[in-house]
Write a protein that holds these residues in place. Sequence first.
Motif, PDB file in Angstrom:
ATOM      1  N   SER A 213      90.531  38.415   2.268  1.00  0.00           N
ATOM      2  CA  SER A 213      90.797  39.587   3.118  1.00  0.00           C
ATOM      3  C   SER A 213      89.507  40.239   3.622  1.00  0.00           C
ATOM      4  CB  SER A 213      91.651  40.613   2.373  1.00  0.00           C
ATOM      5  OG  SER A 213      92.876  40.031   1.992  1.00  0.00           O
ATOM      6  N   PRO A 214      88.656  39.484   4.321  1.00  0.00           N
ATOM      7  CA  PRO A 214      87.410  40.069   4.828  1.00  0.00           C
ATOM      8  C   PRO A 214      87.693  41.118   5.904  1.00  0.00           C
ATOM      9  CG  PRO A 214      87.743  37.904   5.785  1.00  0.00           C
ATOM     10  CD  PRO A 214      88.817  38.092   4.753  1.00  0.00           C
ATOM     11  N   SER A 215      86.808  42.064   6.009  1.00  0.00           N
ATOM     12  CA  SER A 215      86.964  43.115   7.007  1.00  0.00           C
ATOM     13  C   SER A 215      86.784  42.541   8.407  1.00  0.00           C
ATOM     14  CB  SER A 215      85.920  44.209   6.787  1.00  0.00           C
ATOM     15  OG  SER A 215      85.935  45.112   7.875  1.00  0.00           O
ATOM     16  N   LEU A 216      87.663  42.923   9.302  1.00  0.00           N
ATOM     17  CA  LEU A 216      87.541  42.520  10.699  1.00  0.00           C
ATOM     18  C   LEU A 216      87.204  43.712  11.589  1.00  0.00           C
ATOM     19  CD1 LEU A 216      90.572  40.063  10.915  1.00  0.00           C
ATOM     20  CD2 LEU A 216      88.163  39.523  10.556  1.00  0.00           C
ATOM     21  N   ALA A 217      86.863  44.836  10.966  1.00  0.00           N
ATOM     22  CA  ALA A 217      86.537  46.052  11.716  1.00  0.00           C
ATOM     23  C   ALA A 217      85.199  45.898  12.429  1.00  0.00           C
ATOM     24  CB  ALA A 217      86.493  47.248  10.767  1.00  0.00           C
ATOM     25  N   TRP A 218      85.094  46.535  13.576  1.00  0.00           N
ATOM     26  CA  TRP A 218      83.858  46.537  14.351  1.00  0.00           C
ATOM     27  C   TRP A 218      83.285  47.938  14.337  1.00  0.00           C
ATOM     28  CZ3 TRP A 218      85.802  43.619  19.311  1.00  0.00           C
ATOM     29  CH2 TRP A 218      86.066  42.305  18.979  1.00  0.00           C
ATOM     30  N   ASP A 219      82.683  48.310  13.220  1.00  0.00           N
ATOM     31  CA  ASP A 219      82.184  49.672  13.059  1.00  0.00           C
ATOM     32  C   ASP A 219      80.794  49.884  13.658  1.00  0.00           C
ATOM     33  OD1 ASP A 219      84.514  50.333  11.698  1.00  0.00           O
ATOM     34  OD2 ASP A 219      83.667  49.733   9.774  1.00  0.00           O
ATOM     35  N   THR A 220      80.039  48.811  13.806  1.00  0.00           N
ATOM     36  CA  THR A 220      78.671  48.927  14.311  1.00  0.00           C
ATOM     37  C   THR A 220      78.428  47.863  15.374  1.00  0.00           C
ATOM     38  OG1 THR A 220      77.707  47.385  12.732  1.00  0.00           O
ATOM     39  CG2 THR A 220      77.861  49.697  12.030  1.00  0.00           C
ATOM     40  N   LEU A 221      77.329  47.992  16.095  1.00  0.00           N
ATOM     41  CA  LEU A 221      76.961  47.000  17.095  1.00  0.00           C
ATOM     42  C   LEU A 221      76.750  45.631  16.436  1.00  0.00           C
ATOM     43  CD1 LEU A 221      76.195  46.190  19.971  1.00  0.00           C
ATOM     44  CD2 LEU A 221      73.889  47.008  19.514  1.00  0.00           C
ATOM     45  N   LEU A 222      76.148  45.615  15.246  1.00  0.00           N
ATOM     46  CA  LEU A 222      75.936  44.357  14.538  1.00  0.00           C
ATOM     47  C   LEU A 222      77.274  43.692  14.211  1.00  0.00           C
ATOM     48  CD1 LEU A 222      73.997  42.334  13.241  1.00  0.00           C
ATOM     49  CD2 LEU A 222      74.071  43.718  11.164  1.00  0.00           C
ATOM     50  N   ASP A 223      78.259  44.475  13.734  1.00  0.00           N
ATOM     51  CA  ASP A 223      79.600  43.939  13.487  1.00  0.00           C
ATOM     52  C   ASP A 223      80.161  43.298  14.743  1.00  0.00           C
ATOM     53  OD1 ASP A 223      79.919  44.589  10.813  1.00  0.00           O
ATOM     54  OD2 ASP A 223      80.911  46.498  11.205  1.00  0.00           O
ATOM     55  N   ASP A 224      80.023  43.977  15.860  1.00  0.00           N
ATOM     56  CA  ASP A 224      80.538  43.483  17.137  1.00  0.00           C
ATOM     57  C   ASP A 224      79.866  42.162  17.511  1.00  0.00           C
ATOM     58  OD1 ASP A 224      82.095  43.592  19.497  1.00  0.00           O
ATOM     59  OD2 ASP A 224      80.376  44.402  20.595  1.00  0.00           O
ATOM     60  N   MET A 225      78.570  42.065  17.298  1.00  0.00           N
ATOM     61  CA  MET A 225      77.834  40.856  17.654  1.00  0.00           C
ATOM     62  C   MET A 225      78.198  39.687  16.743  1.00  0.00           C
ATOM     63  SD  MET A 225      74.134  42.654  18.375  1.00  0.00           S
ATOM     64  CE  MET A 225      73.230  41.127  18.260  1.00  0.00           C
ATOM     65  N   ILE A 226      78.426  39.947  15.461  1.00  0.00           N
ATOM     66  CA  ILE A 226      78.712  38.889  14.495  1.00  0.00           C
ATOM     67  C   ILE A 226      80.164  38.447  14.567  1.00  0.00           C
ATOM     68  CG2 ILE A 226      78.899  38.376  12.028  1.00  0.00           C
ATOM     69  CD1 ILE A 226      76.428  40.123  11.640  1.00  0.00           C
ATOM     70  N   LYS A 227      81.083  39.396  14.677  1.00  0.00           N
ATOM     71  CA  LYS A 227      82.506  39.060  14.610  1.00  0.00           C
ATOM     72  C   LYS A 227      83.056  38.737  15.968  1.00  0.00           C
ATOM     73  CE  LYS A 227      82.889  41.978  10.601  1.00  0.00           C
ATOM     74  NZ  LYS A 227      83.309  43.217  10.064  1.00  0.00           N
TER      75      LYS A 227
END
Length: 71
Positions: free
Chosen positions: A57-71
């Motif tokens: 159950s990994p997080s799929l949230a895009w809380d930061t710019l880095l999250d957006d770039m990776i996910k």
Amino acid sequence: MRIDFDEIWAKVEDIVLKTLVCCQNEIPYNPCCFELFGFDVIIDDKLNAHLIEVNTSPSLAWDTLLDDMIK
């Protein structure tokens, strides 16, 4: 150096499948839902894939710019 991404992806797929086979008896069966797994894999300088960890159950949230770039 020429990088064969299909070959690297095949190595990652092999790691994922072998990992799931190893723990298949530990994954609870529930026909009403599915489980999402997150595989962290690193590619070394010889283009070999190595499993770091598996998350359930990994997080799929895009809380930061880095999250957006990776996910």
